[in-house]
Design an enzyme around this catalytic site. Structure first.
Site, PDB file in Angstrom:
ATOM      1  CE  LYS A 107       9.126  -8.740  -9.545  1.00  0.00           C
ATOM      2  NZ  LYS A 107       8.625  -7.529 -10.118  1.00  0.00           N
ATOM      3  CE  LYS A 208      10.294  -8.583 -13.427  1.00  0.00           C
ATOM      4  NZ  LYS A 208      10.740  -7.198 -13.634  1.00  0.00           N
TER       5      LYS A 208
HETATM    6  P1  NDP Z   1       5.074  -2.040  -2.524  1.00  0.00           P
HETATM    7  O1  NDP Z   1       6.249  -2.103  -1.620  1.00  0.00           O
HETATM    8  O2  NDP Z   1       4.702  -0.742  -3.132  1.00  0.00           O
HETATM    9  O3  NDP Z   1       3.780  -2.584  -1.749  1.00  0.00           O
HETATM   10  C1  NDP Z   1       3.802  -3.719  -0.944  1.00  0.00           C
HETATM   11  C2  NDP Z   1       2.501  -3.776  -0.158  1.00  0.00           C
HETATM   12  O4  NDP Z   1       2.486  -4.954   0.607  1.00  0.00           O
HETATM   13  C3  NDP Z   1       2.322  -2.613   0.801  1.00  0.00           C
HETATM   14  O5  NDP Z   1       0.986  -2.190   0.809  1.00  0.00           O
HETATM   15  C4  NDP Z   1       2.675  -3.209   2.152  1.00  0.00           C
HETATM   16  O6  NDP Z   1       1.982  -2.620   3.235  1.00  0.00           O
HETATM   17  C5  NDP Z   1       2.236  -4.630   1.975  1.00  0.00           C
HETATM   18  N1  NDP Z   1       3.013  -5.560   2.785  1.00  0.00           N
HETATM   19  C6  NDP Z   1       4.350  -5.782   2.710  1.00  0.00           C
HETATM   20  N2  NDP Z   1       4.709  -6.682   3.627  1.00  0.00           N
HETATM   21  C7  NDP Z   1       3.576  -7.012   4.310  1.00  0.00           C
HETATM   22  C8  NDP Z   1       3.290  -7.868   5.397  1.00  0.00           C
HETATM   23  N3  NDP Z   1       4.264  -8.561   5.988  1.00  0.00           N
HETATM   24  N4  NDP Z   1       2.016  -7.956   5.825  1.00  0.00           N
HETATM   25  C9  NDP Z   1       1.034  -7.234   5.245  1.00  0.00           C
HETATM   26  N5  NDP Z   1       1.244  -6.406   4.204  1.00  0.00           N
HETATM   27  C10 NDP Z   1       2.492  -6.303   3.755  1.00  0.00           C
HETATM   28  O7  NDP Z   1       5.331  -3.149  -3.623  1.00  0.00           O
HETATM   29  P2  NDP Z   1       4.759  -3.196  -5.102  1.00  0.00           P
HETATM   30  O8  NDP Z   1       3.334  -2.845  -5.110  1.00  0.00           O
HETATM   31  O9  NDP Z   1       5.685  -2.452  -5.991  1.00  0.00           O
HETATM   32  O10 NDP Z   1       4.976  -4.739  -5.458  1.00  0.00           O
HETATM   33  C11 NDP Z   1       4.070  -5.720  -5.034  1.00  0.00           C
HETATM   34  C12 NDP Z   1       4.378  -7.023  -5.778  1.00  0.00           C
HETATM   35  O11 NDP Z   1       4.256  -6.807  -7.173  1.00  0.00           O
HETATM   36  C13 NDP Z   1       5.802  -7.541  -5.573  1.00  0.00           C
HETATM   37  O12 NDP Z   1       5.785  -8.946  -5.642  1.00  0.00           O
HETATM   38  C14 NDP Z   1       6.547  -6.985  -6.792  1.00  0.00           C
HETATM   39  O13 NDP Z   1       7.685  -7.738  -7.111  1.00  0.00           O
HETATM   40  C15 NDP Z   1       5.472  -7.145  -7.840  1.00  0.00           C
HETATM   41  N6  NDP Z   1       5.585  -6.292  -9.005  1.00  0.00           N
HETATM   42  C16 NDP Z   1       5.795  -4.949  -8.884  1.00  0.00           C
HETATM   43  C17 NDP Z   1       5.827  -4.141  -9.999  1.00  0.00           C
HETATM   44  C18 NDP Z   1       6.044  -2.678  -9.922  1.00  0.00           C
HETATM   45  O14 NDP Z   1       6.172  -2.035 -10.985  1.00  0.00           O
HETATM   46  N7  NDP Z   1       6.104  -2.076  -8.731  1.00  0.00           N
HETATM   47  C19 NDP Z   1       5.659  -4.724 -11.350  1.00  0.00           C
HETATM   48  C20 NDP Z   1       5.433  -6.141 -11.368  1.00  0.00           C
HETATM   49  C21 NDP Z   1       5.403  -6.889 -10.242  1.00  0.00           C
HETATM   50  P3  NDP Z   1       2.156  -1.055   3.636  1.00  0.00           P
HETATM   51  O15 NDP Z   1       1.667  -0.273   2.454  1.00  0.00           O
HETATM   52  O16 NDP Z   1       1.278  -0.868   4.815  1.00  0.00           O
HETATM   53  O17 NDP Z   1       3.616  -0.872   3.903  1.00  0.00           O
HETATM   54  N1  HSE Z   2      11.127  -3.711 -10.133  1.00  0.00           N
HETATM   55  C1  HSE Z   2      10.593  -4.310 -11.312  1.00  0.00           C
HETATM   56  C2  HSE Z   2      11.211  -3.649 -12.515  1.00  0.00           C
HETATM   57  C3  HSE Z   2       9.101  -4.152 -11.337  1.00  0.00           C
HETATM   58  O1  HSE Z   2      11.813  -2.579 -12.376  1.00  0.00           O
HETATM   59  O2  HSE Z   2      11.119  -4.195 -13.602  1.00  0.00           O
HETATM   60  C4  HSE Z   2       8.438  -4.907 -12.453  1.00  0.00           C
HETATM   61  O3  HSE Z   2       8.543  -6.275 -12.272  1.00  0.00           O
END
Ligand code: NDP
Ligand code: HSE
Length: 436
Positions: A107, A208
């Protein structure tokens, strides 16, 4: 059965590993629904050696996530790294230039760089972008708004858009736990952003909201015109007094069409306990859409976390697999620039918590400021007696212009008797676009 759909996933954190697991766990069901199987052929993340609870044995690893876009064994690029200015943008750009469909949950990127993404889409022959997971986690609000409500003129879209903040506010009220401890729990559950200040300062919700407003009003997302305040200053005393006044505190995102332009705000508000939104608890989100023919629609469910968000990401993958052409990013071919309304002109009732010395004349000084700022008081609450010591005093106002009460709060904060900045919150009764 058609050839398998080959997926490349960048980002294997909370959401990415959830998507990997869902694709594996529901593989047979998904193949049946899509009439083709889905196979993850390539992935990328920062640290190759990290233990993630998923078997990457048969999957190609790319150190550079952008390389997924050029991998001939990747049909669909799934971007789950996050961030508006890092490799996520470069990956999406490259994928669209290579005419590949993109699925993302990012987002921040869509809100801050929506216009750039739209330009990339226009130049892409066959590239699409799907982003159901970017707003409200597992709740299908993007599809709901863009497809289910496509026939309506939308008057307002509003609700609870951040699971972390809703979890913190719910737990503070229910358990009396500290803000910091509850934030740590939200992080452990995978709700929070990589930088949790995005959650607690209202930034994530404003991203959002601007995406929803873009869809609802046919505009490019305009985060800069969202009046944004987070929940850092919400204290136990606010929650207790709000409850005494028949309200709960919720971080609300509100986008409304008005005669003065589009109003957009994200801030903690008091909502009457009698409204459904007051009872949306934990990491749940709730999004109301007010359409001219549909009336008010409420969509609610898990707004954050691995499984719910994976559900939304995979729903987008299913669309791609079925060859459903996604509509443009903003729901219209040619989005307008949003005309923002001056939020200071918005009217409503407000809750103002002062921390002032308990001494003669303080309320008279406060009343004089309110009078001079054209703010009419509805109630004054003070509990206990602490001569010469700071005490919380709660004021509620009658309907007033937001700019007037903001000015009054600033002046009250400068009184010698005021020991900390007043905390102002809107009492949201949803008169225009009511959620009753
Ligand atoms: P995390 O921090 O858990 O995971 C991020 C992942 O991206 C990790 O695997 C990390 O690698 C990898 N990463 C980060 N930077 C780099 C880079 N420069 N190069 C390669 N890999 C990279 O985040 P989330 O899974 O929570 O969130 C992911 C996306 O989803 C975000 O845009 C977030 O806003 C969105 N989102 C999240 C929600 C949630 O509930 N968590 C809900 C809705 C949307 P490594 O594991 O090796 O560190
Ligand atoms: N950090 C976000 C939240 C994840 O707490 O709502 C879902 O977009």
């Amino acid at each position: 059965m058609n050839a398998p759909l080959k997926i490349g996933i960048a980002g294997l954190g909370t959401v990415g590993s959830g998507v990997f697991q869902l694709l594996e766990h529901n593989a047979a069901l998904l193949a049946d629904r899509m009439q083709r199987s889905v196979v993850v052929t390539a992935v990328s993340a920062r640290s190759k050696g990290k233990s993630r609870g998923i078997d990457l044995g048969k999957v190609k690893w790319h150190d550079n996530p952008v390389d997924l876009a050029g991998d001939k064994d990747v049909d669909v690029v799934v971007e789950l790294m996050g961030g508006a200015f890092g490799p996520a943008y470069d990956l999406i750009k490259k994928a669209l230039e290579n005419n590949k469909p993109v699925v993302t949950a990012n987002k921040a990127l869509l809100a801050l760089r929506g216009a750039e993404v739209l330009a990339l889409l226009k130049n892409s022959k066959g590239g699409t972008i799907s982003y159901e997971a970017a707003v409200a986690g597992g709740v299908p609000v993007i599809k709901g708004l863009r497809e289910g409500l496509a026939a309506n003129k939308i008057n307002a879209v509003y609700g609870i858009l951040n699971g972390t903040c809703n979890f913190i506010l719910s737990e503070m009220r229910a358990t009396g736990g500290s803000f910091d401890d509850i934030l740590k729990q939200a992080q452990a559950k995978g709700y929070a952003e990589a930088d949790p200040s995005f959650d607690i300062d209202g930034i994530d919700a404003s991203h959002k909201l601007s995406i929803l407003a873009g869809l609802a009003f046919g505009c490019v997302p305009d985060v800069a015109s969202v009046r944004t305040k987070g929940i850092r200053n919400v204290k136990a005393v606010d929650i207790a007094f709000a409850s005494e006044l028949g309200h709960r505190i919720k971080l609300l995102g509100i986008a409304r069409r008005t005669a003065r332009g589009i109003e957009q705000s994200v801030e903690p508000c008091l909502v009457p306990k009698t409204t459904p939104v007051a009872h949306i608890e934990g990491a749940q989100n709730a999004v109301y859409v007010d359409g001219d023919y549909s009336g008010k629609i409420l969509l609610t469910g898990a707004g954050a976390g691995s499984r719910a968000t994976a559900s939304a990401v995979v729903a987008d993958i299913i669309d791609v697999a079925r060859g459903r052409v996604a509509l443009p990013l903003l729901g219209v071919a040619d989005p307008q620039r949003l005309k923002p309304a001056n939020i200071d002109e918005r009217t409503g009732s407000y809750f103002l918590r002062l921390m002032v010395l308990d001494e003669p004349g303080v309320i008279a000084d406060v009343s004089a400021i309110l009078r001079d700022c054209n703010v009419s008081l509805e109630s004054v609450l003070q509990r206990g007696h602490a001569p010469g010591q700071p005490v919380p005093v709660i004021l509620t106002s009658h309907k007033t212009a937001e700019g007037d009460i903001l000015k009054a709060a600033g002046l009250i904060g400068k009184l010698n008797s005021s020991v900390e900045p007043p905390h102002l919150m809107r009492i949201e009764t949803f008169e225009n676009g009511a959620m009753t």
